[in-house]
Design a protein around this motif. Structure first.
Motif, PDB file in Angstrom:
ATOM      1  N   GLU A 163     -15.534   5.725 -24.493  1.00 58.95           N
ATOM      2  CA  GLU A 163     -16.860   6.287 -24.763  1.00 58.95           C
ATOM      3  C   GLU A 163     -17.174   6.280 -26.261  1.00 58.95           C
ATOM      4  O   GLU A 163     -18.291   5.932 -26.673  1.00 58.95           O
ATOM      5  N   ARG A 212     -12.069   8.656 -22.925  1.00 60.64           N
ATOM      6  CA  ARG A 212     -12.831   9.180 -24.064  1.00 60.64           C
ATOM      7  C   ARG A 212     -12.892   8.185 -25.216  1.00 60.64           C
ATOM      8  O   ARG A 212     -13.950   8.037 -25.858  1.00 60.64           O
ATOM      9  N   GLU A 224     -20.278   4.332 -28.041  1.00 59.33           N
ATOM     10  CA  GLU A 224     -21.265   5.080 -28.819  1.00 59.33           C
ATOM     11  C   GLU A 224     -21.385   4.534 -30.231  1.00 59.33           C
ATOM     12  O   GLU A 224     -22.491   4.374 -30.767  1.00 59.33           O
TER      13      GLU A 224
END
Length: 297
Positions: free
Chosen positions: A179, A176, A183
């Motif tokens: 990610e 996570r 992003e």
């Protein structure tokens, strides 16, 4: 070893992610941060109803009847969502403690010299005499510290399943944060272009991905073999991926990552707490070192 998820395992992983996204999304996460030390009992019962705690119990005993690889996938998603509570302890108690399998009973246990969620637990498995409340770096994990003598590993060493499930949570956190970093690198602009276009940021994101995927391979393989040495190696790689991944994600975010409003610091703090659980990286190091020495002799 070539290991690919089956269609059923993919569906399980996706279903748990959807469940947690709907029931413990960012708004719920931030609300939990504002209520430190308070466990959402309704969510706990929903997890029980979904089979989270009874996943490895035989169907004849009211469980789901799945195995350790499936449990690893579920706990990976829990780590990705920063789901709070003594998840590992309650899962391990499902076969023995009434109500644990259905989420009606919250179970905790001493682990690595600490006890998580002691004040909120209905059942404590193990001796917590002399435990003292301490301030936790993670607002979502209240802790009690055990006296030094009580904090040592039990005879036979830490439970390999507990070690592996903790590694799975670390893996979810590492994935996570990777990610989140990507992003942010795609949307944050400096000097008229996304910061992801800069080589230094690209390298940070690439290193995070490599560590996470290396840990994933080790954790998934250990779930298949259930070998204590494989589990120890997976734990070391997962701890490194979670801690260094969160730190690198903070680096990508810059000053924003250190603010209370950003979620990145929560992943780093949870990763730090998990490294102190049973089968910590020190114990895993010692287990692997002992095996290497025995082979050398």
């Amino acid at each position: 070893m070539r290991f690919r998820l089956t269609d059923d395992q993919k569906a399980l992983k996706s279903g748990v992610r959807d469940l947690l996204a709907g029931r413990f999304g960012r708004d719920a996460l931030r609300a939990a941060v504002e209520r430190p030390g308070v466990l959402d009992r309704a969510l706990w019962r929903e997890l029980g109803a979904a089979g989270f705690f009874a996943l490895r119990l035989p169907e004849a005993d009211g469980g789901v009847g799945l195995g350790l690889p499936e449990a690893v996938l579920v706990f990976e998603e829990a780590g990705r969502a920063l789901l709070p509570g003594p998840l590992v302890a309650t899962h391990l108690a499902a076969a023995e403690v009434p109500g644990a399998a259905t989420g009606q009973t919250v179970v905790t246990a001493p682990s690595g010299g600490l006890v998580e969620w002691l004040a909120e637990a209905d059942v404590v498995r193990g001796d917590t005499a002399g435990a003292v409340c301490v301030r936790s770096v993670d607002p979502l994990t209240p802790l009690h510290r055990l006296p030094p003598a009580a904090g040592t590993s039990p005879a036979g060493g830490p439970d390999p399943v507990a070690v592996l499930l903790t590694a799975a949570e670390q893996l979810g956190g590492a994935a996570r944060t990777c990610e989140l970093a990507v992003e942010h690198a795609r949307t944050r602009e400096q000097f008229g272009q996304p910061i992801g276009a800069f080589q230094a940021v690209k390298h940070l994101c690439a290193q995070m991905l490599v560590r996470a995927e290396t840990a994933r391979a080790a954790v998934y393989a250990a779930a298949v073999t259930a070998d204590p040495l494989d589990i120890a190696a997976a734990r070391l790689l997962a701890d490194e991926a979670a801690v260094r991944g969160a730190r690198d994600c903070l680096q990508v975010y810059g000053g924003m990552g250190f603010t209370w409003e950003a979620d990145v610091h929560l992943f780093l703090k949870r990763a730090w707490v998990r490294t102190r659980r049973t089968g910590s990286n020190t114990e895993s190091d010692e287990l692997l070192a002992a095996d290497l020495l025995s082979e050398a002799r």
